[in-house]
Motif scaffolding. Structure first.
Motif, PDB file in Angstrom:
ATOM      1  N   ILE A  72      -3.630 -11.280  -2.170  1.00 45.19           N
ATOM      2  CA  ILE A  72      -2.743 -10.749  -1.137  1.00 45.19           C
ATOM      3  C   ILE A  72      -2.936  -9.242  -0.986  1.00 45.19           C
ATOM      4  O   ILE A  72      -2.995  -8.708   0.127  1.00 45.19           O
ATOM      5  N   LEU A  73      -3.062  -8.534  -2.107  1.00 44.57           N
ATOM      6  CA  LEU A  73      -3.277  -7.089  -2.051  1.00 44.57           C
ATOM      7  C   LEU A  73      -4.561  -6.741  -1.308  1.00 44.57           C
ATOM      8  O   LEU A  73      -4.618  -5.755  -0.572  1.00 44.57           O
ATOM      9  N   SER A  74      -5.592  -7.556  -1.495  1.00 47.04           N
ATOM     10  CA  SER A  74      -6.858  -7.282  -0.817  1.00 47.04           C
ATOM     11  C   SER A  74      -6.727  -7.472   0.695  1.00 47.04           C
ATOM     12  O   SER A  74      -7.408  -6.802   1.471  1.00 47.04           O
ATOM     13  N   VAL A  75      -5.829  -8.354   1.105  1.00 47.59           N
ATOM     14  CA  VAL A  75      -5.617  -8.602   2.539  1.00 47.59           C
ATOM     15  C   VAL A  75      -4.851  -7.451   3.190  1.00 47.59           C
ATOM     16  O   VAL A  75      -5.174  -7.030   4.308  1.00 47.59           O
ATOM     17  N   ILE A  76      -3.850  -6.914   2.483  1.00 50.02           N
ATOM     18  CA  ILE A  76      -3.034  -5.872   3.108  1.00 50.02           C
ATOM     19  C   ILE A  76      -3.631  -4.475   2.948  1.00 50.02           C
ATOM     20  O   ILE A  76      -3.104  -3.508   3.474  1.00 50.02           O
ATOM     21  N   GLY A  77      -4.747  -4.384   2.209  1.00 52.00           N
ATOM     22  CA  GLY A  77      -5.458  -3.104   2.125  1.00 52.00           C
ATOM     23  C   GLY A  77      -5.549  -2.586   0.718  1.00 52.00           C
ATOM     24  O   GLY A  77      -4.544  -2.468   0.025  1.00 52.00           O
ATOM     25  N   GLY A  78      -6.763  -2.286   0.279  1.00 53.79           N
ATOM     26  CA  GLY A  78      -6.966  -1.734  -1.056  1.00 53.79           C
ATOM     27  C   GLY A  78      -7.110  -2.828  -2.105  1.00 53.79           C
ATOM     28  O   GLY A  78      -7.197  -4.014  -1.812  1.00 53.79           O
ATOM     29  N   ASP A  79      -7.156  -2.406  -3.366  1.00 54.33           N
ATOM     30  CA  ASP A  79      -7.201  -3.338  -4.480  1.00 54.33           C
ATOM     31  C   ASP A  79      -6.253  -2.857  -5.553  1.00 54.33           C
ATOM     32  O   ASP A  79      -5.496  -1.923  -5.352  1.00 54.33           O
ATOM     33  N   ASN A  80      -6.298  -3.476  -6.705  1.00 55.25           N
ATOM     34  CA  ASN A  80      -5.316  -3.161  -7.734  1.00 55.25           C
ATOM     35  C   ASN A  80      -5.427  -1.725  -8.244  1.00 55.25           C
ATOM     36  O   ASN A  80      -4.494  -1.207  -8.831  1.00 55.25           O
ATOM     37  N   SER A  81      -6.530  -1.062  -8.003  1.00 57.70           N
ATOM     38  CA  SER A  81      -6.684   0.295  -8.507  1.00 57.70           C
ATOM     39  C   SER A  81      -6.111   1.347  -7.557  1.00 57.70           C
ATOM     40  O   SER A  81      -5.830   2.454  -7.967  1.00 57.70           O
ATOM     41  N   ASP A  82      -5.938   0.986  -6.276  1.00 57.04           N
ATOM     42  CA  ASP A  82      -5.456   2.036  -5.375  1.00 57.04           C
ATOM     43  C   ASP A  82      -4.260   1.625  -4.538  1.00 57.04           C
ATOM     44  O   ASP A  82      -3.877   2.346  -3.621  1.00 57.04           O
ATOM     45  N   ILE A  83      -3.651   0.495  -4.853  1.00 59.02           N
ATOM     46  CA  ILE A  83      -2.398   0.172  -4.185  1.00 59.02           C
ATOM     47  C   ILE A  83      -1.324   1.068  -4.772  1.00 59.02           C
ATOM     48  O   ILE A  83      -1.118   1.110  -5.973  1.00 59.02           O
ATOM     49  N   GLY A  84      -0.605   1.816  -3.941  1.00 57.61           N
ATOM     50  CA  GLY A  84       0.368   2.773  -4.452  1.00 57.61           C
ATOM     51  C   GLY A  84       1.750   2.556  -3.910  1.00 57.61           C
ATOM     52  O   GLY A  84       1.999   1.667  -3.160  1.00 57.61           O
ATOM     53  N   PRO A 111       0.826  -1.216   0.000  1.00 57.25           N
ATOM     54  CA  PRO A 111       0.000   0.000   0.000  1.00 57.25           C
ATOM     55  C   PRO A 111       0.854   1.257   0.000  1.00 57.25           C
ATOM     56  O   PRO A 111       2.053   1.215   0.314  1.00 57.25           O
ATOM     57  N   SER A 112       0.252   2.374  -0.336  1.00 51.30           N
ATOM     58  CA  SER A 112       0.939   3.653  -0.269  1.00 51.30           C
ATOM     59  C   SER A 112       1.482   3.872   1.140  1.00 51.30           C
ATOM     60  O   SER A 112       0.773   3.664   2.124  1.00 51.30           O
ATOM     61  N   GLY A 113       2.742   4.270   1.227  1.00 53.15           N
ATOM     62  CA  GLY A 113       3.360   4.482   2.529  1.00 53.15           C
ATOM     63  C   GLY A 113       3.892   3.229   3.185  1.00 53.15           C
ATOM     64  O   GLY A 113       4.336   3.265   4.336  1.00 53.15           O
ATOM     65  N   SER A 114       3.898   2.118   2.449  1.00 53.59           N
ATOM     66  CA  SER A 114       4.335   0.850   3.040  1.00 53.59           C
ATOM     67  C   SER A 114       5.839   0.767   3.221  1.00 53.59           C
ATOM     68  O   SER A 114       6.330  -0.040   4.016  1.00 53.59           O
ATOM     69  N   GLY A 115       6.598   1.563   2.455  1.00 58.08           N
ATOM     70  CA  GLY A 115       8.052   1.533   2.541  1.00 58.08           C
ATOM     71  C   GLY A 115       8.729   0.968   1.307  1.00 58.08           C
ATOM     72  O   GLY A 115       9.957   0.911   1.241  1.00 58.08           O
ATOM     73  N   LYS A 116       7.944   0.585   0.304  1.00 56.09           N
ATOM     74  CA  LYS A 116       8.553  -0.052  -0.865  1.00 56.09           C
ATOM     75  C   LYS A 116       9.433   0.908  -1.656  1.00 56.09           C
ATOM     76  O   LYS A 116      10.490   0.520  -2.166  1.00 56.09           O
ATOM     77  N   THR A 117       9.038   2.180  -1.750  1.00 64.46           N
ATOM     78  CA  THR A 117       9.864   3.154  -2.457  1.00 64.46           C
ATOM     79  C   THR A 117      11.127   3.457  -1.669  1.00 64.46           C
ATOM     80  O   THR A 117      12.214   3.610  -2.248  1.00 64.46           O
ATOM     81  N   THR A 118      11.004   3.528  -0.344  1.00 64.69           N
ATOM     82  CA  THR A 118      12.191   3.713   0.496  1.00 64.69           C
ATOM     83  C   THR A 118      13.169   2.569   0.304  1.00 64.69           C
ATOM     84  O   THR A 118      14.382   2.776   0.191  1.00 64.69           O
ATOM     85  N   LEU A 119      12.651   1.346   0.234  1.00 61.43           N
ATOM     86  CA  LEU A 119      13.499   0.184   0.010  1.00 61.43           C
ATOM     87  C   LEU A 119      14.242   0.319  -1.314  1.00 61.43           C
ATOM     88  O   LEU A 119      15.463   0.087  -1.383  1.00 61.43           O
ATOM     89  N   LEU A 120      13.536   0.709  -2.361  1.00 60.31           N
ATOM     90  CA  LEU A 120      14.168   0.883  -3.666  1.00 60.31           C
ATOM     91  C   LEU A 120      15.231   1.974  -3.608  1.00 60.31           C
ATOM     92  O   LEU A 120      16.317   1.826  -4.188  1.00 60.31           O
ATOM     93  N   ASN A 121      14.942   3.057  -2.903  1.00 60.78           N
ATOM     94  CA  ASN A 121      15.899   4.162  -2.806  1.00 60.78           C
ATOM     95  C   ASN A 121      17.180   3.742  -2.092  1.00 60.78           C
ATOM     96  O   ASN A 121      18.275   4.180  -2.457  1.00 60.78           O
ATOM     97  N   VAL A 122      17.044   2.893  -1.085  1.00 58.03           N
ATOM     98  CA  VAL A 122      18.231   2.422  -0.372  1.00 58.03           C
ATOM     99  C   VAL A 122      19.049   1.482  -1.259  1.00 58.03           C
ATOM    100  O   VAL A 122      20.277   1.594  -1.353  1.00 58.03           O
ATOM    101  N   ILE A 123      18.364   0.561  -1.940  1.00 56.26           N
ATOM    102  CA  ILE A 123      19.071  -0.374  -2.824  1.00 56.26           C
ATOM    103  C   ILE A 123      19.783   0.371  -3.947  1.00 56.26           C
ATOM    104  O   ILE A 123      20.897   0.022  -4.343  1.00 56.26           O
TER     105      ILE A 123
END
Length: 255
Positions: free
Chosen positions: A243-255, A43-55
């Motif tokens: 899995i996306l539906s479990v962690i919040g949101g759906d394919n249209s709003d996972i950011g 989801p938006s704010g999950s940390g995935k972009t931060t992870l990419l930035n560190v890598i």
């Protein structure tokens, strides 16, 4: 052989003098083997972009280590860091990051020119990759003269022409229509079949379904991971959506 090994990675933003702190990544452990095609989702704010930035060496970890080809990237200083980034990492951005004042060919070979690679090697790699990825006929055009899909395919060639150990994608199909997105994903799939190691951050379950493994992040922590294995891409896509539906949101709003 492992290309990327992340150990106990934590990233904290905020003041060191007692101000508000925010922990973007909590004790992340992740390994990527040579030849993998991995998506990171959340989801938006999950940390995935931060992870990419560190890598990608844009940001530094607060604690923990990130090893690329066995090198602790946080310990590299300029100019070695720039050389390492240029030689070991390839980048594919959502908005292409091509220079409009240069032709596609000039954009593609720029990293090799900066690395003082011989003209013969540059031309050989350009010829091979432009034929394989299908933009040889537009190499002399400027980015504004070609389609979004052709611009992104040029960006893919630019990312791989240096023969990096790890290709990093930041929403590589995010700015494309569905037809162009499929073209680019097919390119990435073919590159992976030829042993390229790819890690991409994406919000799009369709794009992630092309990968061999998907890692999900929630609230800065690894939540789950799934492997495609012998599933069809359609079945894997459905699994990703669940899995996306479990962690919040759906394919249209996972950011």
């Amino acid at each position: 052989m492992e290309v990327l090994n992340i150990k106990n990675l934590t990233k904290v933003y905020g003041s060191k003098s007692g101000g508000i702190k925010y922990t973007a990544l909590h004790d992340i452990n992740l390994m990527v083997e040579e030849g993998e095609f991995l998506a990171v989702m959340g989801p938006s704010g999950s940390g995935k972009t931060t992870l990419l930035n560190v890598i990608s060496t844009i940001d530094k970890p607060t604690s923990g280590t990130v090893l690329v080809d066995g090198k602790d990237i946080a310990k590299l200083k300029e100019p070695k860091l720039s050389s390492f980034r240029r030689e070991k990492l390839g980048f594919i951005f959502q908005n292409f990051n091509l220079l409009d004042t240069m032709t596609l060919k000039e954009n593609i070979v720029l990293p090799l020119s900066l690395a003082n690679v011989s003209y013969k090697t540059v031309q050989s790699r350009l010829e091979e990759l432009s034929l394989k990825i299908g933009i040889k006929n537009v190499l002399n055009k400027y980015p504004y003269e070609v389609s979004g899909g052709q611009r992104q395919r040029a960006a893919v060639i630019r990312a791989i022409i240096t023969e990096p150990s790890l290709i990093l994608g930041d929403e590589p199909t995010g700015a494309l229509d569905s037809k162009s997105a499929k073209e680019v994903l097919n390119c990435l799939d073919e590159l992976n079949n030829n042993k390229a190691t790819i890690l991409m951050v994406t919000h799009d379950a369709f794009a992630a379904s092309y990968c061999k493994r998907v890692v999900f992040i929630k609230d800065g922590k690894l939540f789950n991971e799934i492997y495609r294995g012998d599933k069809t891409r359609t079945d894997f896509y459905e699994n990703i959506l669940k899995i996306l539906s479990v962690i919040g949101g759906d394919n249209s709003d996972i950011g």
